[in-house]
Design an enzyme around this catalytic site. Structure first.
Site, PDB file in Angstrom:
ATOM      1  CG  ASN A   1      -3.679 -10.824  -2.293  1.00  0.00           C
ATOM      2  OD1 ASN A   1      -4.064 -10.765  -3.532  1.00  0.00           O
ATOM      3  ND2 ASN A   1      -4.439  -9.919  -1.376  1.00  0.00           N
TER       4      ASN A   1
ATOM      5  CB  SER B   1      -4.592  -7.373   0.754  1.00  0.00           C
ATOM      6  OG  SER B   1      -5.345  -6.486   0.338  1.00  0.00           O
TER       7      SER B   1
ATOM      8  CG  HIS C   1      -9.508 -10.652  -0.041  1.00  0.00           C
ATOM      9  ND1 HIS C   1      -8.443 -11.626  -0.706  1.00  0.00           N
ATOM     10  CD2 HIS C   1      -9.097  -9.416  -0.213  1.00  0.00           C
ATOM     11  CE1 HIS C   1      -7.574 -10.525  -1.222  1.00  0.00           C
ATOM     12  NE2 HIS C   1      -8.112  -9.400  -0.812  1.00  0.00           N
TER      13      HIS C   1
ATOM     14  CD  GLU D   1      -9.053 -15.350  -1.649  1.00  0.00           C
ATOM     15  OE1 GLU D   1      -8.333 -15.961  -2.203  1.00  0.00           O
ATOM     16  OE2 GLU D   1      -8.365 -13.940  -1.094  1.00  0.00           O
TER      17      GLU D   1
HETATM   18  N1  CAA Z   1     -16.597  -0.527 -12.948  1.00  0.00           N
HETATM   19  C1  CAA Z   1     -17.509  -1.199 -13.909  1.00  0.00           C
HETATM   20  N2  CAA Z   1     -17.152  -1.793 -14.930  1.00  0.00           N
HETATM   21  C2  CAA Z   1     -15.552  -1.805 -15.053  1.00  0.00           C
HETATM   22  C3  CAA Z   1     -14.895  -1.424 -14.180  1.00  0.00           C
HETATM   23  C4  CAA Z   1     -15.348  -0.797 -12.878  1.00  0.00           C
HETATM   24  N3  CAA Z   1     -14.666   0.064 -12.143  1.00  0.00           N
HETATM   25  N4  CAA Z   1     -13.777  -1.663 -14.782  1.00  0.00           N
HETATM   26  C5  CAA Z   1     -13.769  -2.358 -15.824  1.00  0.00           C
HETATM   27  N5  CAA Z   1     -15.156  -2.684 -16.027  1.00  0.00           N
HETATM   28  C6  CAA Z   1     -15.753  -3.348 -17.065  1.00  0.00           C
HETATM   29  C7  CAA Z   1     -15.942  -2.755 -18.389  1.00  0.00           C
HETATM   30  O1  CAA Z   1     -17.075  -2.134 -18.331  1.00  0.00           O
HETATM   31  C8  CAA Z   1     -15.997  -3.633 -19.373  1.00  0.00           C
HETATM   32  O2  CAA Z   1     -17.209  -4.449 -19.317  1.00  0.00           O
HETATM   33  P1  CAA Z   1     -17.426  -5.180 -20.705  1.00  0.00           P
HETATM   34  O3  CAA Z   1     -16.495  -6.202 -21.105  1.00  0.00           O
HETATM   35  O4  CAA Z   1     -18.858  -5.906 -20.480  1.00  0.00           O
HETATM   36  O5  CAA Z   1     -17.583  -4.171 -21.639  1.00  0.00           O
HETATM   37  C9  CAA Z   1     -14.724  -4.778 -18.797  1.00  0.00           C
HETATM   38  O6  CAA Z   1     -14.784  -4.615 -17.398  1.00  0.00           O
HETATM   39  C10 CAA Z   1     -13.398  -4.668 -19.337  1.00  0.00           C
HETATM   40  O7  CAA Z   1     -13.093  -3.319 -19.111  1.00  0.00           O
HETATM   41  P2  CAA Z   1     -12.322  -2.445 -20.198  1.00  0.00           P
HETATM   42  O8  CAA Z   1     -12.598  -2.951 -21.528  1.00  0.00           O
HETATM   43  O9  CAA Z   1     -12.265  -1.115 -19.850  1.00  0.00           O
HETATM   44  O10 CAA Z   1     -10.677  -3.004 -19.865  1.00  0.00           O
HETATM   45  P3  CAA Z   1     -10.046  -4.355 -19.562  1.00  0.00           P
HETATM   46  O11 CAA Z   1     -10.607  -5.119 -20.836  1.00  0.00           O
HETATM   47  O12 CAA Z   1      -8.469  -4.200 -19.747  1.00  0.00           O
HETATM   48  O13 CAA Z   1     -10.458  -4.938 -18.052  1.00  0.00           O
HETATM   49  C11 CAA Z   1     -10.116  -5.193 -16.013  1.00  0.00           C
HETATM   50  C12 CAA Z   1     -10.180  -4.144 -17.318  1.00  0.00           C
HETATM   51  C13 CAA Z   1     -11.472  -6.030 -15.636  1.00  0.00           C
HETATM   52  C14 CAA Z   1      -9.568  -4.329 -14.829  1.00  0.00           C
HETATM   53  C15 CAA Z   1      -9.111  -6.276 -16.310  1.00  0.00           C
HETATM   54  O14 CAA Z   1      -7.823  -5.461 -16.827  1.00  0.00           O
HETATM   55  C16 CAA Z   1      -8.525  -7.104 -15.481  1.00  0.00           C
HETATM   56  O15 CAA Z   1      -9.249  -8.147 -15.000  1.00  0.00           O
HETATM   57  N6  CAA Z   1      -7.459  -6.796 -14.640  1.00  0.00           N
HETATM   58  C17 CAA Z   1      -6.626  -7.608 -13.560  1.00  0.00           C
HETATM   59  C18 CAA Z   1      -7.400  -7.120 -12.351  1.00  0.00           C
HETATM   60  C19 CAA Z   1      -6.843  -7.726 -11.076  1.00  0.00           C
HETATM   61  O16 CAA Z   1      -6.144  -8.996 -11.298  1.00  0.00           O
HETATM   62  N7  CAA Z   1      -7.398  -7.802  -9.982  1.00  0.00           N
HETATM   63  C20 CAA Z   1      -7.055  -8.456  -8.741  1.00  0.00           C
HETATM   64  C21 CAA Z   1      -6.071  -7.457  -8.133  1.00  0.00           C
HETATM   65  S1  CAA Z   1      -5.573  -8.134  -6.519  1.00  0.00           S
HETATM   66  C22 CAA Z   1      -6.596  -7.730  -5.459  1.00  0.00           C
HETATM   67  O17 CAA Z   1      -7.675  -7.121  -5.802  1.00  0.00           O
HETATM   68  C23 CAA Z   1      -6.401  -8.324  -4.137  1.00  0.00           C
HETATM   69  C24 CAA Z   1      -5.608  -7.719  -3.390  1.00  0.00           C
HETATM   70  O18 CAA Z   1      -5.853  -7.939  -2.013  1.00  0.00           O
HETATM   71  C25 CAA Z   1      -4.669  -6.629  -3.473  1.00  0.00           C
HETATM   72  P1  NAD Z   2      -7.667   3.198  -0.105  1.00  0.00           P
HETATM   73  O1  NAD Z   2      -6.262   3.749   0.227  1.00  0.00           O
HETATM   74  O2  NAD Z   2      -8.212   3.340  -1.455  1.00  0.00           O
HETATM   75  O3  NAD Z   2      -8.628   3.570   1.053  1.00  0.00           O
HETATM   76  C1  NAD Z   2      -8.607   3.533   2.616  1.00  0.00           C
HETATM   77  C2  NAD Z   2      -9.775   4.564   3.087  1.00  0.00           C
HETATM   78  O4  NAD Z   2      -9.822   4.083   4.431  1.00  0.00           O
HETATM   79  C3  NAD Z   2      -9.519   5.794   2.715  1.00  0.00           C
HETATM   80  O5  NAD Z   2     -10.402   6.477   2.250  1.00  0.00           O
HETATM   81  C4  NAD Z   2      -9.197   6.265   4.332  1.00  0.00           C
HETATM   82  O6  NAD Z   2      -9.542   7.562   4.528  1.00  0.00           O
HETATM   83  C5  NAD Z   2     -10.243   5.304   5.162  1.00  0.00           C
HETATM   84  N1  NAD Z   2      -9.855   5.225   6.426  1.00  0.00           N
HETATM   85  C6  NAD Z   2      -8.417   5.050   7.063  1.00  0.00           C
HETATM   86  N2  NAD Z   2      -8.697   4.769   8.558  1.00  0.00           N
HETATM   87  C7  NAD Z   2     -10.143   4.870   8.428  1.00  0.00           C
HETATM   88  C8  NAD Z   2     -10.908   4.536   9.721  1.00  0.00           C
HETATM   89  N3  NAD Z   2     -10.277   4.184  10.991  1.00  0.00           N
HETATM   90  N4  NAD Z   2     -12.195   4.539   9.621  1.00  0.00           N
HETATM   91  C9  NAD Z   2     -12.800   4.775   8.532  1.00  0.00           C
HETATM   92  N5  NAD Z   2     -12.275   5.144   7.314  1.00  0.00           N
HETATM   93  C10 NAD Z   2     -10.796   4.947   7.450  1.00  0.00           C
HETATM   94  O7  NAD Z   2      -7.495   1.546   0.069  1.00  0.00           O
HETATM   95  P2  NAD Z   2      -8.050   0.439  -0.679  1.00  0.00           P
HETATM   96  O8  NAD Z   2      -7.094   0.136  -1.632  1.00  0.00           O
HETATM   97  O9  NAD Z   2      -9.395   0.692  -1.017  1.00  0.00           O
HETATM   98  O10 NAD Z   2      -7.749  -0.674   0.562  1.00  0.00           O
HETATM   99  C11 NAD Z   2      -8.680  -0.885   1.403  1.00  0.00           C
HETATM  100  C12 NAD Z   2      -8.592  -2.311   2.070  1.00  0.00           C
HETATM  101  O11 NAD Z   2      -8.642  -3.384   0.981  1.00  0.00           O
HETATM  102  C13 NAD Z   2      -7.140  -2.561   2.757  1.00  0.00           C
HETATM  103  O12 NAD Z   2      -7.147  -3.318   3.866  1.00  0.00           O
HETATM  104  C14 NAD Z   2      -6.364  -3.437   1.524  1.00  0.00           C
HETATM  105  O13 NAD Z   2      -5.355  -4.271   1.520  1.00  0.00           O
HETATM  106  C15 NAD Z   2      -7.490  -4.011   0.985  1.00  0.00           C
HETATM  107  N6  NAD Z   2      -7.652  -4.669  -0.475  1.00  0.00           N
HETATM  108  C16 NAD Z   2      -7.120  -3.771  -1.368  1.00  0.00           C
HETATM  109  C17 NAD Z   2      -7.053  -4.323  -2.648  1.00  0.00           C
HETATM  110  C18 NAD Z   2      -6.745  -3.341  -3.864  1.00  0.00           C
HETATM  111  O14 NAD Z   2      -6.468  -3.758  -4.583  1.00  0.00           O
HETATM  112  N7  NAD Z   2      -6.302  -1.794  -3.568  1.00  0.00           N
HETATM  113  C19 NAD Z   2      -7.853  -5.547  -3.015  1.00  0.00           C
HETATM  114  C20 NAD Z   2      -8.280  -6.232  -2.081  1.00  0.00           C
HETATM  115  C21 NAD Z   2      -8.365  -5.615  -0.713  1.00  0.00           C
END
Ligand code: CAA
Ligand code: NAD
Length: 329
Positions: A227, A154, A177, A189
């Site tokens: 992000n 991330s 990503h 990404e």
């Molecule tokens: N697997 C399969 N399908 C899924 C699912 C999953 N895990 N989660 C949701 N869905 C599907 C549902 O089946 C549903 O499909 P239809 O519309 O075709 O019926 C659709 O997604 C919507 O789901 P819900 O009705 O249950 O709930 P919702 O409308 O609240 O949507 C969500 C759920 C898609 C997660 C929505 O809330 C959303 O887009 N949230 C924002 C998520 C976001 O911003 N993600 C990025 C996080 S940052 C990141 O990932 C990067 C990082 O490095 C940290």
């Molecule tokens: P998580 O905690 O759900 O899972 C991490 C997994 O890695 C665990 O099951 C752990 O047992 C395993 N692990 C740790 N060290 C290991 C090793 N050396 N070899 C094999 N497996 C190992 O974490 P997550 O949310 O799936 O995030 C994983 C990566 O994806 C991170 O780099 C995170 O920043 C990135 N990411 C997270 C998100 C999010 O929304 N959570 C979105 C995009 C990217």
């Protein structure tokens, strides 16, 4: 000047429109057939699931056998949701399809065995530079010489993750990503580090398209695109709560109904994982390129308190919200 379009996704590689393709059939245009995913957590399981859905052979690798079991449950549950929509009137066909997709994912705790015949390895383990650097060294040793080496990090620089690899392996290393939840979020990404070769980017873009996602190619800068914009927003929401400006529930309602976001910032923090959020912001505050000491990423007492108590969000059953009664907020 780019032309604004709402009718098709476009990429920076020649602004090619992503060709509409038959849902869930594998793309002949991607040379990548076998995918190894390292880390069976929420992201790794999602990446494995989507790759298998599009007919790639997948190995899912984790150091923890229980995490692999949880990953398989996550995939089965998610695939059941997808199958219900894909085959609404045919429950038997739907369950056969779920079984077939799950059958293409082979879980293992052995890294060397899991990556041995991969065309692409996607690493999705804990957000820790030392762990990822060590892992990339091990993967480069065990994977075939043509294999693309990708990190789903991330926030960590791809250049640093690949720091100890030789030049040839560095040319095959990049960021892929994905976004959470992987089965639903359309973007990936594709992160080009200074050392990444053009061929690696081209193959990665073809792979992303082969699994029905939209690639956005970008440079290796902190937070890439999404992000870099999303994390300051999430942290500012936590500061708003800490200042007592409003309750978490009201801030979430405000952003959903007032700004049209699908989730409020606290729902999103819990969804991403509070440990992951803390790893990202602590890392950037200490040593992020151009972000060192940036107060947007300074430690938050509220976040620290929740993480120290093991309240990591949806995945642990409690974060800003309590998920013990209902799985969904
Ligand atoms: N697997 C399969 N399908 C899924 C699912 C999953 N895990 N989660 C949701 N869905 C599907 C549902 O089946 C549903 O499909 P239809 O519309 O075709 O019926 C659709 O997604 C919507 O789901 P819900 O009705 O249950 O709930 P919702 O409308 O609240 O949507 C969500 C759920 C898609 C997660 C929505 O809330 C959303 O887009 N949230 C924002 C998520 C976001 O911003 N993600 C990025 C996080 S940052 C990141 O990932 C990067 C990082 O490095 C940290
Ligand atoms: P998580 O905690 O759900 O899972 C991490 C997994 O890695 C665990 O099951 C752990 O047992 C395993 N692990 C740790 N060290 C290991 C090793 N050396 N070899 C094999 N497996 C190992 O974490 P997550 O949310 O799936 O995030 C994983 C990566 O994806 C991170 O780099 C995170 O920043 C990135 N990411 C997270 C998100 C999010 O929304 N959570 C979105 C995009 C990217």
């Amino acid at each position: 000047m780019y032309k604004y379009t709402t009718s098709s996704f476009t990429t920076r590689l020649g602004m090619r429109p992503i060709v509409a393709r038959a849902l869930y059939s594998s793309s002949a245009s991607s040379p990548i057939k076998r995918v190894a995913v390292v880390g069976g957590g929420q992201m790794g399981a999602g990446i494995a699931q989507v790759s298998a859905t599009f007919e790639h052979g997948v190995t899912l690798i984790d150091v923890n056998a229980e995490a692999l079991e949880r990953g398989q449950k996550y995939m089965a549950k998610s695939l059941a949701r997808v199958a219900k929509k894909k085959f609404p009137a045919e429950p038997n066909v739907a369950s056969d399809w779920v079984e077939a997709v799950l059958g293409r994912v082979r879980p293992t705790t052995s890294l060397s065995e899991g990556v041995r015949s991969a065309d692409l390895v996607v690493e999705a383990v804990v957000e820790n530079i030392g762990v990822k650097q060590k892992l990339f060294g091990d993967i480069a040793q065990a994977a075939p010489g043509h294999c693309l080496l990708a990190s789903n990090t991330s926030s960590l620089p791809i250049g640093r993750i690949a720091e100890h690899l030789d030049a040839e392996a560095k040319a095959r290393t990049l960021g892929l990503h994905f976004f959470n939840p992987v089965p639903q979020m359309k973007l990936v990404e594709v992160v080009r580090a200074e050392h990444t070769g053009a061929q690696a980017i081209e193959s990665a873009v073809a792979f992303v398209e082969s699994i029905g996602k939209a690639p956005a190619v970008c440079k290796d800068t902190p937070g890439f695109i999404v992000n870099r914009l999303l994390l300051p927003y999430m942290m500012e929401a936590i500061r708003l709560l800490e200042r007592g400006a409003a309750e978490a529930r009201d801030i979430d309602t405000a952003m959903k109904l007032g700004a049209g976001y699908p989730m409020g910032p606290f729902e999103l923090c819990d969804y991403v994982g509070l440990d992951t959020l803390k790893f990202i912001t602590d890392g950037w505050f200490k040593e992020g390129d151009g972000l060192r000491g940036d107060k947007a990423f300074a430690a938050s007492p509220k976040l620290d308190e929740l993480v120290a108590a093991g309240h990591l969000g949806v995945k642990s059953g409690r974060g800003f919200y309590d998920y013990s009664a209902s799985k969904k907020k």
